[in-house]
Scaffold this motif. Structure first.
Motif, PDB file in Angstrom:
ATOM      1  N   MET A 174      36.461  52.139  79.386  1.00  0.00           N
ATOM      2  CA  MET A 174      36.211  52.367  80.817  1.00  0.00           C
ATOM      3  C   MET A 174      37.466  52.121  81.635  1.00  0.00           C
ATOM      4  N   VAL A 175      38.231  51.079  81.229  1.00  0.00           N
ATOM      5  CA  VAL A 175      39.437  50.754  81.986  1.00  0.00           C
ATOM      6  C   VAL A 175      40.549  51.754  81.670  1.00  0.00           C
ATOM      7  N   GLU A 176      40.664  52.143  80.402  1.00  0.00           N
ATOM      8  CA  GLU A 176      41.811  52.971  80.003  1.00  0.00           C
ATOM      9  C   GLU A 176      41.576  54.480  80.128  1.00  0.00           C
ATOM     10  N   GLU A 177      40.324  54.909  79.926  1.00  0.00           N
ATOM     11  CA  GLU A 177      40.057  56.351  79.903  1.00  0.00           C
ATOM     12  C   GLU A 177      38.970  56.764  80.898  1.00  0.00           C
ATOM     13  N   PRO A 178      39.058  56.339  82.162  1.00  0.00           N
ATOM     14  CA  PRO A 178      37.954  56.659  83.084  1.00  0.00           C
ATOM     15  C   PRO A 178      37.763  58.160  83.297  1.00  0.00           C
ATOM     16  N   GLU A 180      38.212  60.593  81.179  1.00  0.00           N
ATOM     17  CA  GLU A 180      37.495  61.180  80.045  1.00  0.00           C
ATOM     18  C   GLU A 180      35.993  60.905  80.171  1.00  0.00           C
ATOM     19  N   ILE A 181      35.665  59.689  80.632  1.00  0.00           N
ATOM     20  CA  ILE A 181      34.253  59.325  80.727  1.00  0.00           C
ATOM     21  C   ILE A 181      33.554  60.121  81.822  1.00  0.00           C
ATOM     22  N   ILE A 182      34.248  60.315  82.943  1.00  0.00           N
ATOM     23  CA  ILE A 182      33.662  61.143  84.004  1.00  0.00           C
ATOM     24  C   ILE A 182      33.514  62.588  83.510  1.00  0.00           C
ATOM     25  N   PHE A 183      34.499  63.059  82.759  1.00  0.00           N
ATOM     26  CA  PHE A 183      34.418  64.413  82.190  1.00  0.00           C
ATOM     27  C   PHE A 183      33.202  64.506  81.257  1.00  0.00           C
ATOM     28  N   GLY A 184      33.045  63.493  80.399  1.00  0.00           N
ATOM     29  CA  GLY A 184      31.916  63.465  79.480  1.00  0.00           C
ATOM     30  C   GLY A 184      30.596  63.453  80.220  1.00  0.00           C
ATOM     31  N   LEU A 185      30.542  62.675  81.294  1.00  0.00           N
ATOM     32  CA  LEU A 185      29.306  62.600  82.076  1.00  0.00           C
ATOM     33  C   LEU A 185      28.977  63.951  82.696  1.00  0.00           C
ATOM     34  N   ARG A 186      30.022  64.657  83.157  1.00  0.00           N
ATOM     35  CA  ARG A 186      29.779  66.003  83.725  1.00  0.00           C
ATOM     36  C   ARG A 186      29.210  66.923  82.655  1.00  0.00           C
ATOM     37  N   ALA A 187      29.695  66.742  81.420  1.00  0.00           N
ATOM     38  CA  ALA A 187      29.163  67.547  80.315  1.00  0.00           C
ATOM     39  C   ALA A 187      27.698  67.196  80.025  1.00  0.00           C
ATOM     40  N   TRP A 188      27.379  65.884  80.063  1.00  0.00           N
ATOM     41  CA  TRP A 188      25.966  65.487  79.861  1.00  0.00           C
ATOM     42  C   TRP A 188      25.099  66.132  80.927  1.00  0.00           C
ATOM     43  N   LEU A 189      25.579  66.122  82.188  1.00  0.00           N
ATOM     44  CA  LEU A 189      24.792  66.687  83.280  1.00  0.00           C
ATOM     45  C   LEU A 189      24.567  68.173  83.034  1.00  0.00           C
ATOM     46  N   LYS A 190      25.608  68.830  82.541  1.00  0.00           N
ATOM     47  CA  LYS A 190      25.501  70.273  82.319  1.00  0.00           C
ATOM     48  C   LYS A 190      24.504  70.568  81.197  1.00  0.00           C
ATOM     49  N   VAL A 191      24.584  69.789  80.112  1.00  0.00           N
ATOM     50  CA  VAL A 191      23.744  70.087  78.967  1.00  0.00           C
ATOM     51  C   VAL A 191      22.273  69.757  79.248  1.00  0.00           C
ATOM     52  N   THR A 192      22.024  68.763  80.092  1.00  0.00           N
ATOM     53  CA  THR A 192      20.633  68.379  80.352  1.00  0.00           C
ATOM     54  C   THR A 192      20.064  69.032  81.602  1.00  0.00           C
ATOM     55  N   GLY A 193      20.924  69.516  82.474  1.00  0.00           N
ATOM     56  CA  GLY A 193      20.450  70.074  83.737  1.00  0.00           C
ATOM     57  C   GLY A 193      20.022  68.994  84.718  1.00  0.00           C
ATOM     58  N   VAL A 209      34.437  48.734  86.958  1.00  0.00           N
ATOM     59  CA  VAL A 209      33.762  49.340  88.111  1.00  0.00           C
ATOM     60  C   VAL A 209      34.799  50.037  88.983  1.00  0.00           C
ATOM     61  N   ALA A 210      35.919  49.354  89.235  1.00  0.00           N
ATOM     62  CA  ALA A 210      36.958  49.915  90.101  1.00  0.00           C
ATOM     63  C   ALA A 210      37.557  51.175  89.491  1.00  0.00           C
ATOM     64  N   SER A 211      37.881  51.140  88.192  1.00  0.00           N
ATOM     65  CA  SER A 211      38.561  52.295  87.599  1.00  0.00           C
ATOM     66  C   SER A 211      37.636  53.506  87.555  1.00  0.00           C
ATOM     67  N   LEU A 212      36.358  53.281  87.257  1.00  0.00           N
ATOM     68  CA  LEU A 212      35.449  54.429  87.211  1.00  0.00           C
ATOM     69  C   LEU A 212      35.103  54.931  88.609  1.00  0.00           C
ATOM     70  N   THR A 213      34.989  54.008  89.562  1.00  0.00           N
ATOM     71  CA  THR A 213      34.719  54.447  90.941  1.00  0.00           C
ATOM     72  C   THR A 213      35.867  55.332  91.429  1.00  0.00           C
ATOM     73  N   ALA A 214      37.090  54.920  91.097  1.00  0.00           N
ATOM     74  CA  ALA A 214      38.243  55.721  91.502  1.00  0.00           C
ATOM     75  C   ALA A 214      38.210  57.084  90.823  1.00  0.00           C
ATOM     76  N   ALA A 215      37.881  57.102  89.529  1.00  0.00           N
ATOM     77  CA  ALA A 215      37.877  58.372  88.802  1.00  0.00           C
ATOM     78  C   ALA A 215      36.748  59.282  89.265  1.00  0.00           C
ATOM     79  N   ALA A 216      35.638  58.669  89.755  1.00  0.00           N
ATOM     80  CA  ALA A 216      34.487  59.471  90.167  1.00  0.00           C
ATOM     81  C   ALA A 216      34.587  59.905  91.628  1.00  0.00           C
ATOM     82  N   ALA A 217      35.671  59.506  92.320  1.00  0.00           N
ATOM     83  CA  ALA A 217      35.825  59.891  93.720  1.00  0.00           C
ATOM     84  C   ALA A 217      35.837  61.410  93.804  1.00  0.00           C
ATOM     85  N   GLY A 218      35.071  61.936  94.717  1.00  0.00           N
ATOM     86  CA  GLY A 218      35.027  63.392  94.875  1.00  0.00           C
ATOM     87  C   GLY A 218      33.891  64.018  94.091  1.00  0.00           C
ATOM     88  N   GLU A 219      33.298  63.289  93.140  1.00  0.00           N
ATOM     89  CA  GLU A 219      32.131  63.803  92.410  1.00  0.00           C
ATOM     90  C   GLU A 219      30.899  63.371  93.198  1.00  0.00           C
TER      91      GLU A 219
END
Lengths: 437, 271
Positions: A174-178, A180-193, A209-219
């Motif tokens: 979560m700290v090092e690859e935020p 990638e995780i947001i990208f993966g989550l977008r893929a989960w959303l796409k596959v499940t609708g 929390v901080a690193s993922l919040t920053a990476a998810a900004a704009g989503e």
């Protein structure tokens, strides 16, 4: 602000300091990997023979069963044997043993862009990449994202709780690859609708929390939610309860609450599978414990033996217990020559003092286990039913709903082997149900 | 008053006559043999034989549908008596006894780890076979001893169950209770058996157990009635052919073929 959480649970010492700040390092390439053919669902049939040359990423086992994920070679080299070996699950299983040629030659892989893929494409890709739940249960992911007819997912929850003491592999990702995780989550959303994506993180991990919040900004449809630090916050049903405020019914699945819960590691592996076309052949493993000189988070090839990782991390004092996973949900190992599986999140080494099991005493009916059980079971009663082979009673009192989190045994002042007894009952009751069908 | 005596006496006679006729018409033909057999059966109507209660079994034995030894509760003496009543003999294979087909006690099989969990073989099996190096053998936590309804099984000093030949009725409850399937029912007259269940190759067996079957086939060669065969890395005896000569037991280099009739084993190791 009152943090979201669930009923019951315990507060064990997190014991994460040892590896929390150690960046993910790559473990040395193993000279031999042992890849069990059953890693998620029905066992695969081997696609290679002894003596065959294989490349890293090559599919070496597949099954026609729906609930099964293929397995891939994690190094390049020669197939030395296909035989039954001890596994960290506590059982023996057939595995493909590959002697590495040390060159790490890979199959040609190509990535794709998420925008070009349809939901079905992603599902196929998930299956071909051999993705399984990497939190430990190793349930095939392509099955998990296919809801039974008439049901659908409203939300995807990424499980960043990592409530198990000692483990920090998800935290480091979560700290090092935020991104990638947001990208993966977008893929989960796409596959499940599903409409909304949540990332639930225990509030003792503010950096994550901080690193993922920053990476998810704009989503717009992705929300990072800090949840209370309490074990087992990272359990599927408990995370749904904390984030969505819904309860998964007895004998039900998360989809009955409209939710899909995915592990951080699995999400990262999905991002890698889409972007690079890489199958699941390596994962992050936390190797930790007092007897080790180097406790660290390692990127490890699936099939690497625990013994190789232990010698890399240098065992410097007496070992009392070797555990695959964390101290609460993990399984004690009888030999160190067991392979890292897709679901192996940690290797924990305890000193003889730490590993000492106090003698079991009679139940004093204090009821602490009842208060701690996050599923609201009555462990004290179930303990007796399971020990006396009273399976009908055990079933009536919902032993099959036990998630084996270990809260009951953790709080038990009589140190009763509650989880072992309930596991026994759960296995028996589920076997009887299958027989009845 | 006379009328009353006559009236009641007449009614009594009439009903007596009717009952007498009814008894003739609806008479149930009772088999005296079935009655005798029923006397010998335990009378608990447990149903373990598969027939509806003890009377059901008695009738089935008389009809020849069940063996005189079908009741595992009443033991072999009762079976003999039942057979005498019917003028037949108890078929040898009908009298069975449970046997442990493993000799890998704590001193024979290496321990890879200490097991500190629930005192239950099934639980130990789920955690790396309780640390035992052999994954086929007895785990030694005594589920069979706890399950035995006749108190015929006790745990020996080497953490192996000992089966009392006199008390065992061959009911098979221990066989069902054993998660490792190292207990089997064998015909009681057969006194020679292979005390190992490992189907691992000989090389692996040697690594983990001092007494496991290494599939050397010596027993196969010395067996005159050709009752013993090595298949799937383990010697198996066809009890219908075995004549209890015990040669295989004499020749077995690992000492796991046991001849209960030979003195050296009668007192030790074997249940």
């Amino acid at each position: 602000m009152k943090l979201r959480t669930f009923f019951g649970g315990v507060h064990p010492a997190p014991a994460k300091e040892r590896t929390k700040n150690s960046p993910i390092a790559t473990a040395p390439l193993p000279s031999r990997v042992v890849i069990p053919l059953a890693q998620g669902g029905a066992p695969c049939k081997p696609l290679v023979q002894v003596g065959d040359e294989v490349l890293a990423g090559q599919k070496i086992g597949d099954s026609e069963a729906f609930v099964s994920a293929p397995v891939h070679a994690s190094v390049s080299g020669r197939v030395a044997a296909i035989e039954s070996v001890p596994c960290p699950t506590g059982k023996n299983a057939v595995a493909v043993i590959i002697d590495s040629d040390g060159q790490d030659k890979w199959m040609d892989t190509s990535g794709s862009s998420l925008a070009d893929l349809t939901a079905t494409d992603i599902k196929d890709l998930i299956r071909e990449a051999g993705l399984v739940g990497m939190g430990g249960a190793m349930f095939p992911t392509h099955v998990k994202v296919s809801p039974p007819s008439g049901k659908s997912f409203e939300a995807v929850i990424i499980n960043g709780a990592e409530c198990e003491p000692y483990l920090t592999c998800d935290y480091r990702l979560m700290v090092e690859e935020p991104e990638e995780i947001i990208f993966g989550l977008r893929a989960w959303l796409k596959v499940t609708g599903a409409q909304t994506g949540y990332i639930g993180i225990e509030d003792n991990k503010p950096e994550a929390v901080a690193s993922l919040t920053a990476a998810a900004a704009g989503e717009k449809n992705i929300r990072v939610i800090p949840v209370a630090t309490k074990y087992p916050q990272g359990s599927e049903k408990q995370l749904i309860a904390a984030i969505l405020g819904r309860e998964v019914p007895s004998d039900g699945l998360p989809v009955d609450a409209g939710a899909l819960v995915q592990n951080i590691g699995t999400t990262y592996a999905l991002a890698q599978a889409i972007k690079l076309g890489k199958p699941l052949v390596e994962r992050v493993v936390t190797v930790t414990g007092t007897p080790l000189k180097k406790s660290c988070n390692l990127k490890v090839r699936v099939g690497t033996l625990f013994s190789d990782l232990l010698s890399y991390c240098q065992v410097s004092s007496a070992v009392g217990q070797l555990i695959s996973g964390g101290p609460l949900m993990g399984i004690a190992q009888s030999v160190p020559e067991v392979p890292v599986l897709k679901g192996t999140s940690g290797i924990l080494v305890l000193t003889p003092e730490e590993a000492e099991v106090p003698p079991e005493r009679a139940c004093i009916r204090c009821g602490r286990c009842v208060d701690a059980c996050p599923i609201r079971l009555v462990p004290t009663l179930l303990d007796q039913y399971c020990r006396l082979d009273m399976w009908e009673q055990a079933e009536k009192w919902h032993v099959a709903d036990c998630i084996e989190c270990g809260c009951c045994a953790y709080v038990c002042p009589s140190k009763r082997h509650l989880v072992a007894a309930l596991r026994l009952g759960k296995a028996e009751v589920l076997a009887r149900r299958r027989q009845r069908k | 008053m006379i009328a009353a005596v006559w009236g009641l006496g007449g009614l009594g006679l009439l009903f007596g006559l009717l009952l007498g006729i009814a008894a003739r018409i609806f008479a149930v033909n009772k088999d005296s043999k079935a009655e005798e057999i029923l006397e010998l059966l335990p009378g608990a109507n447990c149903g373990a034989c598969g027939f509806p209660g003890c009377s059901g079994l008695a009738a089935a034995i008389v009809r020849g549908e069940a063996s005189p030894a079908a009741c595992t509760v009443c033991g072999s003496d009762a079976a003999e008596t039942i057979a005498q009543i019917l003028g037949i003999e108890v078929a040898a294979e009908d009298c069975q006894i449970a046997r442990l087909i493993c000799r890998g006690g704590d001193s024979q099989v290496g321990l890879q780890a200490d097991y500190a969990g629930l005192n239950d073989c099934r639980s130990a099996k789920a955690f790396g076979f309780g640390g035992k190096a052999c994954t086929f053998g007895c785990l030694g936590l005594g589920n069979c001893a706890r399950a035995c309804p006749f108190g015929a099984i006790s745990m020996g000093s080497d953490s192996l169950p000992r089966i009392d030949r006199e008390l065992c009725t061959g009911c098979g409850v221990c066989v069902a209770a054993c998660p490792q399937s190292v207990l089997e029912l064998v015909p009681k007259p057969n006194r020679v058996f292979v005390a190992c269940s490992s189907t691992a190759p000989g090389r692996k067996v040697r690594q983990v157990c001092k007494v496991g079957c290494i599939a050397c086939r010596i027993c196969e060669k010395v067996c005159e009635p050709e009752a013993i065969k090595v298949e799937n890395n383990i010697a198996r005896i066809d009890y219908s052919k075995c004549n209890n000569c015990g040669r295989c037991a004499e020749k077995c280099p690992r000492g796991i073929i046991i001849n209960e009739l030979a003195d050296q084993y009668s007192a030790s190791a074997v249940g």
